[in-house]
Design a protein around this motif. Structure first.
Motif, short mmCIF file in Angstrom:
data_model
loop_
_atom_site.label_atom_id
_atom_site.label_comp_id
_atom_site.label_asym_id
_atom_site.label_seq_id
_atom_site.Cartn_x
_atom_site.Cartn_y
_atom_site.Cartn_z
N ALA A 198 -23.47 52.67 7.09
CA ALA A 198 -22.91 51.32 6.91
C ALA A 198 -22.85 50.93 5.44
N THR A 199 -23.91 51.23 4.68
CA THR A 199 -23.92 50.79 3.29
C THR A 199 -22.89 51.55 2.47
N LEU A 254 -28.52 54.32 10.83
CA LEU A 254 -27.12 53.88 10.82
C LEU A 254 -26.79 53.18 9.51
N LEU A 312 -33.72 53.43 14.22
CA LEU A 312 -32.32 53.83 14.38
C LEU A 312 -31.42 52.98 13.49
N ARG A 313 -31.76 51.71 13.33
CA ARG A 313 -30.98 50.82 12.46
C ARG A 313 -30.96 51.39 11.03
#
Lengths: 310, 310
Positions: B217-218, B213, B209-210
């Motif tokens: 985010a990047t 996301l 999941l990270r």
């Protein structure tokens, strides 16, 4: 401490059946409460040693009333979990035929699990919600409705018979229940454990949640549940209920929790407890350097460096 | 296409009030439906041009029946959103005094928002759930219950009077509604937009999941909602409903969606539409190199490199 467990009542529901699968339940008085809130409050005020409530369902997801109770108020801790497969029986008064059924009842949570069955077998039956599945069975006994969806075990208690059993719309329909008590030392690590926490972010910015999850990912910890819950501060303000593989006494988990404690506004520890499915957490080869041995070895190495013995 | 909007009925609820704040609603026939599912199905089969349903609530979180309908079945798209502040009035038959009230009713979703008020002002009143707040008001008119919690606007329709107004437990109690139609070209970018998608992971592993996301985010994209929903494949199997700041025609968002399309099992685009709060998405200085100009400039540079003109 009184030797009693509170549970979400009434008697004769799936919650009671799940509770009775715990060996320790045999030596306690089991007391039904009318709501999740009242069962947990009984623990908070010392009326009960622990409370047993549903927390997650494979059809409906996280059970929000339970999560919200654990997120707010006096802290509580999870000590055990139980997984129960949920299939329904159609309970009727003896002698009732399928073609006699004009009205059916059950708890609203049962509806998504029996909807397709109803559409196929009783397309014209009128649905009326009951306070619980057991209460629905009681209302059928009293003649208020023709049939109730409930656990097959409820038939005997209410003098009903199961016209059909094994009813479920989703394969693998399961509910997860937890035994909740006042905070104390968690049960010892079994090697197949789960840790539950609640996280509040410091502020809302791009990558904020990604950074929180990174504390788990960089240590090779897999997540089993991530459920956002409103903080009450308006639309878009959420905290996160997370279940992660592992025990707080594992080095990897202790490190991840310390990392979260540093970067979050608040972290609430909800407990480390044995996984009901008994599956040991898997550390993927995908993440080299994250085996238990490597965590221990790395800690030893840092300690040696600090002593000048590397 | 028929010029009608389906909405979650009955008439006289917060949903209808929210729908009437949309200018385009004035030129359509507004037709109440008994459930979110039936309203959305009316759009799917072409009975209605669009459907208007609640999707998020600052007290209860994401409205799971709506999310589950958008996640599954024939794809639909969100075209507009409306934010409505929710405060309740206590509606009674004319002449009723607070001390006369023995029974109160409302939709179950109202209960967490009036619970504290009830505890203080009517600690002994018995709560009975109604099918909707408007239906509760009707039952008070018929004499079934003494009082109903509903929008103040419902008083006139049912010949009741508001004994008390502005009742809410949580400050900023708001509900978010969406106008949903069949897939078509999204409305043009306004500069204050939101994009909704559903993500299914390829497999479940630490950091999975990270990584998803990270695609947001990047690129400096902030998330506004992340709600996990069961896939139906058993406990622990979830997909993710995500609202992110920006429009699919923004370079940053288009890039993020392409990244997700590459790494996810499945991505469902639910639409890009103007934010009801009209706040432009904020790109924090925290993430250097993520301004709109920098995205455009970088695309130009790569194009020049490809031409040998750098």
């Amino acid at each position: 401490m009184p030797a009693s467990y509170a549970y979400l009542g009434p008697e004769g529901t799936f919650t009671e059946v799940a509770l009775r699968t715990l060996p320790e339940a045999a030596t306690r008085e089991l007391i039904p409460y009318v709501s999740v809130q009242s069962a947990l409050d009984a623990v908070r005020v010392g009326e009960a040693e622990a409370a047993f409530v549903p927390i997650e369902n494979s059809v409906e997801g996280g059970i929000t009333t339970t999560l919200d109770e654990l997120v707010a108020g006096t802290p509580l801790m999870i000590y055990r979990e139980v997984l129960l497969s949920i299939t329904f029986a159609l309970l009727v008064r003896p002698g009732t035929k399928l073609s006699d059924i004009k009205t059916v009842t059950a708890h609203p949570a049962a509806q998504p699990q029996v909807r397709n069955w109803l559409k196929t077998h009783l397309p014209d039956a009128v649905w009326e919600s009951a306070a619980s599945n057991a209460d629905g069975a009681r209302l059928v006994q009293e003649g208020r409705y023709d049939a109730a969806f409930a656990g097959e075990f409820a038939a005997a208690r209410y003098g009903l018979e199961a016209l059909e059993t094994g009813i479920h719309d989703a394969e693998n329909a399961q509910t997860r229940f937890v035994l909740v008590g006042r905070p104390a030392r968690p049960a010892a690590r079994t090697g197949a454990d789960k840790t539950s926490i609640v996280l509040w972010q410091r502020d809302d910015h791009p990558g904020g949640l990604r950074d929180l999850l990174g504390e788990f990912a960089t240590r090779g910890i897999n997540l089993m549940l991530l459920q956002s819950r409103p903080t009450g501060a308006g639309i878009g303000n959420y905290c996160f209920c997370i279940d992660a593989e592992g025990h707080i006494s594992d080095r990897r988990m202790a490190e991840a929790l310390m990392g979260l404690k540093r970067i979050c506004l608040q972290v609430r520890f909800l407990g480390s407890y044995p996984r009901a499915d008994m599956q040991p957490g898997e550390v993927r080869p995908l993440f080299p350097g994250t085996s238990d041995e490597e965590f221990v070895g790395a800690a030893d190495w840092v300690a040696r460096c600090q002593d000048g013995r590397f």
